[in-house]
Design a protein around this motif. Structure first.
Motif, mmCIF file in Angstrom:
data_model
loop_
_atom_site.group_PDB
_atom_site.id
_atom_site.type_symbol
_atom_site.label_atom_id
_atom_site.label_comp_id
_atom_site.label_asym_id
_atom_site.label_seq_id
_atom_site.Cartn_x
_atom_site.Cartn_y
_atom_site.Cartn_z
ATOM 1 N N THR A 136 39.490 45.142 60.601
ATOM 2 C CA THR A 136 39.816 45.414 59.188
ATOM 3 C C THR A 136 38.588 46.034 58.514
ATOM 4 O O THR A 136 37.454 45.868 58.998
ATOM 5 C CB THR A 136 40.172 44.134 58.375
ATOM 6 O OG1 THR A 136 38.991 43.343 58.219
ATOM 7 C CG2 THR A 136 41.276 43.330 58.992
ATOM 8 N N GLY A 137 38.838 46.699 57.397
ATOM 9 C CA GLY A 137 37.725 47.212 56.598
ATOM 10 C C GLY A 137 36.971 46.051 55.977
ATOM 11 O O GLY A 137 35.758 46.106 55.789
ATOM 12 N N HIS A 162 33.150 45.622 46.399
ATOM 13 C CA HIS A 162 34.364 44.930 46.864
ATOM 14 C C HIS A 162 34.088 43.476 47.281
ATOM 15 O O HIS A 162 32.975 43.140 47.713
ATOM 16 C CB HIS A 162 34.919 45.721 48.066
ATOM 17 C CG HIS A 162 36.267 45.276 48.488
ATOM 18 N ND1 HIS A 162 36.483 44.513 49.607
ATOM 19 C CD2 HIS A 162 37.478 45.471 47.918
ATOM 20 C CE1 HIS A 162 37.779 44.274 49.731
ATOM 21 N NE2 HIS A 162 38.404 44.846 48.711
ATOM 22 N N SER A 164 34.737 41.896 49.875
ATOM 23 C CA SER A 164 34.265 41.732 51.258
ATOM 24 C C SER A 164 32.736 41.762 51.325
ATOM 25 O O SER A 164 32.131 41.103 52.176
ATOM 26 C CB SER A 164 34.844 42.840 52.148
ATOM 27 O OG SER A 164 34.638 44.108 51.565
ATOM 28 N N ASP A 204 29.434 51.021 46.507
ATOM 29 C CA ASP A 204 30.603 51.763 46.989
ATOM 30 C C ASP A 204 30.355 53.252 46.721
ATOM 31 O O ASP A 204 29.598 53.584 45.797
ATOM 32 C CB ASP A 204 31.865 51.355 46.207
ATOM 33 C CG ASP A 204 32.369 49.967 46.584
ATOM 34 O OD1 ASP A 204 31.783 49.330 47.467
ATOM 35 O OD2 ASP A 204 33.370 49.535 45.975
ATOM 36 N N ALA A 235 35.232 53.404 51.285
ATOM 37 C CA ALA A 235 36.644 53.194 51.613
ATOM 38 C C ALA A 235 37.567 54.159 50.851
ATOM 39 O O ALA A 235 38.539 54.659 51.416
ATOM 40 C CB ALA A 235 37.031 51.750 51.296
ATOM 41 N N HIS A 236 37.257 54.409 49.573
ATOM 42 C CA HIS A 236 38.159 55.225 48.757
ATOM 43 C C HIS A 236 37.716 56.681 48.616
ATOM 44 O O HIS A 236 38.395 57.461 47.946
ATOM 45 C CB HIS A 236 38.300 54.614 47.354
ATOM 46 C CG HIS A 236 38.928 53.266 47.382
ATOM 47 N ND1 HIS A 236 40.296 53.096 47.431
ATOM 48 C CD2 HIS A 236 38.383 52.027 47.394
ATOM 49 C CE1 HIS A 236 40.560 51.797 47.460
ATOM 50 N NE2 HIS A 236 39.424 51.125 47.442
ATOM 51 N N SER A 266 42.619 51.778 56.489
ATOM 52 C CA SER A 266 43.860 51.425 55.791
ATOM 53 C C SER A 266 44.182 52.343 54.631
ATOM 54 O O SER A 266 45.205 52.168 53.979
ATOM 55 C CB SER A 266 43.770 49.977 55.301
ATOM 56 O OG SER A 266 42.825 49.873 54.255
#
Ligand code: PMP
Length: 420
Positions: A136-137, A162, A164, A204, A235-236, A266
């Motif tokens: 998973t991320g 995030h 995480s 991020d 991620a984004h 994902s």
């Protein structure tokens, strides 16, 4: 007497002094019932079709069965439904079966994993051996940080990173700085000088709630000036930002200067899983020392779809172009309605409402009128920052966007949420 849950949030039930697990779960259920009774239960809605710009929802409680325009998938380029990605997944499963059967250290490391690692290293223009694939991320961040940072180190994090990351830094010294605030970051870097073995700045590339970008170039320069290591979770950003979709690092021309890149499969890659890009020495350390990697089964052969999605980012740039056109069109439409979309520079579009109750009402009205969004509240954002969060996709059509804008116009009038 019925408890008043109007200002409650999921955070209130993480721990309740004196309550055992069943009492706590009982109190939590009271809150869920409140959300359902008031038709604010916009979580875990049951979908009966695949991820995409339109989604079928099953009838559950007050949710009507039917097709909705969906803004809840982070499948930015629409690759979960791309024929060549699907074929690659099917080929992977036909050749290797459905599972890896073991953790990578003890029999679960296959050539489809190695192929993906090599593609990732090449995609980020690094030498072979620069990447590791997680399931998973979330664990790409949490497990990596847990294994790298210990008590004698410090994690210096932008406060908007995030969840995480927060889990990953739970075993080390932590300092948070105000979102994108360079002065605050520099103050911490100066204070931390000579006091810690490793100083890691964690940000991020694109922030998941406001959709804005990190001040990456300046943060990279500051971090390295003070002897820190920079980790960027993009991620984004991947597939969305940068001339060739290599994210915020490409946009700010720091592809080779970020020490550790983390990300997910994902979103743009249309699958599930995550990755870390770093110096091969760190990658080899993680392969053996990162517990969630070493003691957990490896990604399934369906991950072959990610290798194809990586190719498609370069082979079919029109998806990224279409996404950008959609972003420009939709943002313009929302701004013309006088709505507050904050500082977004990505495919994440928030409509800021502020008031918790109005925010829930807005989510409900949008859904009643065929538009499926995510109302976001505390603790994901502060109470006054409650908002409707949307993810745009390359496969949204003008018709989808126009219909959603019409519904926003109606909701805005009804709830008086326009800011000008
Ligand atoms: N990082 C960020 C910024 C995220 O928004 C997310 C989840 N949406 C993750 C990491 C975790 O990724 P995954 O869904 O692959 O666990």
């Amino acid at each position: 007497m019925k408890q008043d849950f109007t200002l409650s949030s999921f955070k209130d039930f993480e721990d309740i002094p004196g309550f055992d697990i069943y009492q706590r779960a009982g109190a939590h259920k009271g809150y869920l019932d409140y959300l359902r009774d008031n038709e604010f239960m916009n979580y875990r809605l049951l979908a009966t079709s695949g991820c995409g710009p339109e989604i079928e929802l099953a009838e559950t409680g007050y949710i009507k069965k039917g097709s909705y325009i969906s803004f809840v998938c982070n499948d930015y380029l629409g690759f979960t439904q791309h024929i060549r990605v699907k074929e690659a997944v099917i080929d992977g499963i036909e050749k290797y079966g459905c599972g890896a059967g073991a953790s990578p250290l003890i029999g679960g490391y296959f050539d489809y994993h190695k192929q993906l690692e090599d593609k990732l290293s090449a995609f980020f223009k690094r030498e072979k051996g620069s990447s590791i694939v997680y399931t998973t991320g979330y664990t790409s961040n949490s497990a990596t940080l847990l294994s790298l940072l210990k008590k004698e180190d410090i994690a210096i994090v932008d406060m908007a990173v995030h969840a995480s990351v927060y889990e990953g830094i739970s075993g080390t010294t932590t300092k948070r700085f105000l979102h994108n605030n360079l002065d605050a970051l520099e103050r911490i870097l100066i204070q931390a000088k000579d006091k810690f073995r490793t100083k890691m700045v964690i940000i991020d590339g694109v922030y998941s709630q406001d959709g804005d970008m990190a001040r990456l170039k300046e943060i990279q320069e500051l971090t390295h000036h003070y002897g820190g290591i920079l980790l960027v979770d993009d991620a984004h950003g991947i597939g969305v930002i940068g001339a060739s979709g290599r994210g915020a690092m490409e946009y700010f021309d720091v592809m080779d200067k970020v020490d550790i890149i983390t990300g997910t499969f994902s979103k743009t890659f249309g699958n599930v899983g995550g990755y870390v890009i770093a110096d091969p020495r760190l990658i080899s350390y993680l392969q053996f020392q990162s517990r969630q990697y070493a003691f957990s089964a490896a990604a399934t052969p369906a991950i072959a779809g990610v290798s194809k999605a990586i190719d498609l980012i370069d082979e079919e740039p029109h998806w990224q172009k279409q996404l950008q056109e959609n972003i420009i069109y939709y943002k313009k439409g929302l701004l013309e309605l006088g709505l507050d979309i904050g500082t977004t520079e990505s495919a994440i579009i928030p409509v800021k409402i502020g008031d918790v109750k109005k925010n829930s009402e807005a989510g409900k009205l949008l859904l009643e009128n065929g538009v499926y969004t995510n109302p976001i509240m505390y603790p994901a954002v502060s109470l006054k920052d409650s908002r409707i969060r949307m993810s745009l996709m390359a496969t949204h059509t003008r018709e989808h966007l126009d219909k959603a804008l019409n519904v926003f116009e109606y909701v805005s009038k009804k709830l008086d949420i326009a800011c000008r």
